[in-house]
Every structure is written in structure tokens, then in C-alpha cells.
Scaffold this active site. Structure first.
Site, PDB file in Angstrom:
ATOM      1  N   HIS A 231      -1.879 -10.366  -0.750  1.00 58.22           N
ATOM      2  CA  HIS A 231      -1.028 -10.179  -1.930  1.00 58.22           C
ATOM      3  C   HIS A 231      -1.654  -9.225  -2.943  1.00 58.22           C
ATOM      4  O   HIS A 231      -1.602  -9.447  -4.157  1.00 58.22           O
ATOM      5  CB  HIS A 231      -0.674 -11.524  -2.588  1.00 58.22           C
ATOM      6  CG  HIS A 231       0.318 -12.300  -1.770  1.00 58.22           C
ATOM      7  ND1 HIS A 231      -0.041 -13.046  -0.681  1.00 58.22           N
ATOM      8  CD2 HIS A 231       1.669 -12.404  -1.869  1.00 58.22           C
ATOM      9  CE1 HIS A 231       1.035 -13.598  -0.149  1.00 58.22           C
ATOM     10  NE2 HIS A 231       2.082 -13.221  -0.850  1.00 58.22           N
TER      11      HIS A 231
ATOM     12  N   HIS B 125       0.845  -1.197   0.000  1.00 58.43           N
ATOM     13  CA  HIS B 125       0.000   0.000   0.000  1.00 58.43           C
ATOM     14  C   HIS B 125       0.878   1.243   0.000  1.00 58.43           C
ATOM     15  O   HIS B 125       2.087   1.176   0.196  1.00 58.43           O
ATOM     16  CB  HIS B 125      -0.965   0.002   1.186  1.00 58.43           C
ATOM     17  CG  HIS B 125      -0.333   0.330   2.511  1.00 58.43           C
ATOM     18  ND1 HIS B 125      -1.012   0.877   3.562  1.00 58.43           N
ATOM     19  CD2 HIS B 125       0.939   0.194   2.955  1.00 58.43           C
ATOM     20  CE1 HIS B 125      -0.218   1.055   4.589  1.00 58.43           C
ATOM     21  NE2 HIS B 125       0.966   0.639   4.267  1.00 58.43           N
TER      22      HIS B 125
ATOM     23  N   GLU C  37       0.611  -3.639  11.729  1.00 61.07           N
ATOM     24  CA  GLU C  37       1.442  -3.484  10.525  1.00 61.07           C
ATOM     25  C   GLU C  37       2.790  -4.153  10.724  1.00 61.07           C
ATOM     26  O   GLU C  37       3.450  -4.551   9.776  1.00 61.07           O
ATOM     27  CB  GLU C  37       1.642  -2.010  10.204  1.00 61.07           C
ATOM     28  CG  GLU C  37       0.395  -1.361   9.651  1.00 61.07           C
ATOM     29  CD  GLU C  37       0.674   0.013   9.074  1.00 61.07           C
ATOM     30  OE1 GLU C  37       1.702   0.633   9.406  1.00 61.07           O
ATOM     31  OE2 GLU C  37      -0.164   0.461   8.273  1.00 61.07           O
TER      32      GLU C  37
ATOM     33  N   HIS D 211       3.578  -4.813   3.950  1.00 60.58           N
ATOM     34  CA  HIS D 211       3.536  -5.263   5.342  1.00 60.58           C
ATOM     35  C   HIS D 211       3.100  -6.721   5.385  1.00 60.58           C
ATOM     36  O   HIS D 211       2.350  -7.186   4.526  1.00 60.58           O
ATOM     37  CB  HIS D 211       2.513  -4.459   6.164  1.00 60.58           C
ATOM     38  CG  HIS D 211       2.876  -3.038   6.357  1.00 60.58           C
ATOM     39  ND1 HIS D 211       3.839  -2.621   7.246  1.00 60.58           N
ATOM     40  CD2 HIS D 211       2.389  -1.910   5.772  1.00 60.58           C
ATOM     41  CE1 HIS D 211       3.937  -1.310   7.205  1.00 60.58           C
ATOM     42  NE2 HIS D 211       3.065  -0.837   6.305  1.00 60.58           N
TER      43      HIS D 211
ATOM     44  N   CYS E  18       5.770   6.777   4.122  1.00 56.71           N
ATOM     45  CA  CYS E  18       4.603   5.943   3.802  1.00 56.71           C
ATOM     46  C   CYS E  18       3.840   6.427   2.571  1.00 56.71           C
ATOM     47  O   CYS E  18       2.871   5.798   2.161  1.00 56.71           O
ATOM     48  CB  CYS E  18       3.677   5.848   5.005  1.00 56.71           C
ATOM     49  SG  CYS E  18       4.447   4.960   6.380  1.00 56.71           S
TER      50      CYS E  18
END
Length: 143
Positions: free
Chosen positions: A95, A41, A130, A58, A52
Site C-alpha cells: 500500500h 507506481h 504484476e 498492481h 505505464c
């Protein structure tokens, strides 16, 4: 705060002899299970330069808690029933790029927790890790 609970209402002998007694109790019971998935992400709403904002991944761990009164079987829910609700959701995110999943366009840990909570029946809370040190949790209002 500790509450006095009439333990004899929960003995297995009595549960099989008087299942109606279990459903009449005012005590709520909680069960939990841990699930894992891997996904990528990026966070589009953080400032430029925030690490980020870049695509990264993660190994997520989520803890799902259900609560309710015991049914005639002595369950809040059978863990297999819980899996039947949660595994299809895990398949939607495992995934994957979370930003591409409807409802997860801004996939912070908090938003991911809310996404799961909204889709799991009788869910009391969801905690999303996370990594080993960082998590977010959301709880439904008292039922």
C-alpha cells in the site's frame, strides 16, 4: 537432466538418527513461498504516451526461492524464518507508492525482483508477478 539421489539419506528415520549425514550431502534443496502486496507506481523511464508512465497499481505476487543444504533440523530454512526475512520487506512496499521506496525509484518488475533478492538471506531467485500473465524473475549467480 535427472540425477541419481540416494533416497535413503533423506528418510525421516535416518534424518533423526544421523543428522550429520544430511549436512554432508552435496545435494542442494530448494524451498519456495508466495507472498502478496498491493502498491502503486509509475515508470519514469518509459517514453511519453506509454501507459505505464501514468500512476497505476498492481496486486503483486512474489515467489521467493531459497536453496541450500539441509541443516540439522532437515530444513533449508523453516518457513517461519523465511517469513521473518520477507514480511518486513513486504511491509515496506504494501500500500505504498513504490517510487518513494529507496531503491525502487524506477520500479519495473525486474527492479522489484532485484530489490527483494538483495535483501533476503540465501535467496536463489525471486519472481514478481504484476498480474496473472506478466512476471519478471531474477536469480543469484550459482553458489
Amino acid at each position: 537432466m535427472n540425477r541419481h539421489i540416494e533416497v535413503d539419506k533423506f528418510s525421516s528415520d535416518q534424518a533423526s538418527a544421523e543428522p550429520a549425514t544430511l549436512s554432508e550431502t552435496r545435494v542442494m534443496t530448494r524451498i519456495g513461498r508466495t507472498y502478496r502486496f498491493e502498491a502503486a507506481h509509475h515508470l519514469p523511464k518509459v517514453p511519453d504516451g506509454h501507459k505505464c508512465k501514468n500512476m497505476h497499481g498492481h496486486n503483486y505476487r512474489i515467489e521467493v526461492v531459497l536453496s541450500g543444504k539441509l541443516d540439522e533440523r532437515g530444513f533449508v530454512a523453516d518457513f517461519a524464518e523465511m517469513d521473518a526475512d520477507v514480511f518486513p520487506l513486504i511491509r515496506q512496499v504494501d500500500h505504498r507508492v513504490l517510487n518513494d521506496v529507496p531503491g525502487l525509484e524506477n520500479p519495473t518488475a525486474e527492479v522489484i525482483a532485484a530489490w527483494f533478492l538483495a535483501r533476503i538471506a540465501n535467496c536463489e531467485s525471486v519472481r514478481v508477478y504484476e498480474n496473472d500473465d506478466c512476471w519478471a524473475e531474477i536469480s543469484s549467480p550459482a553458489r
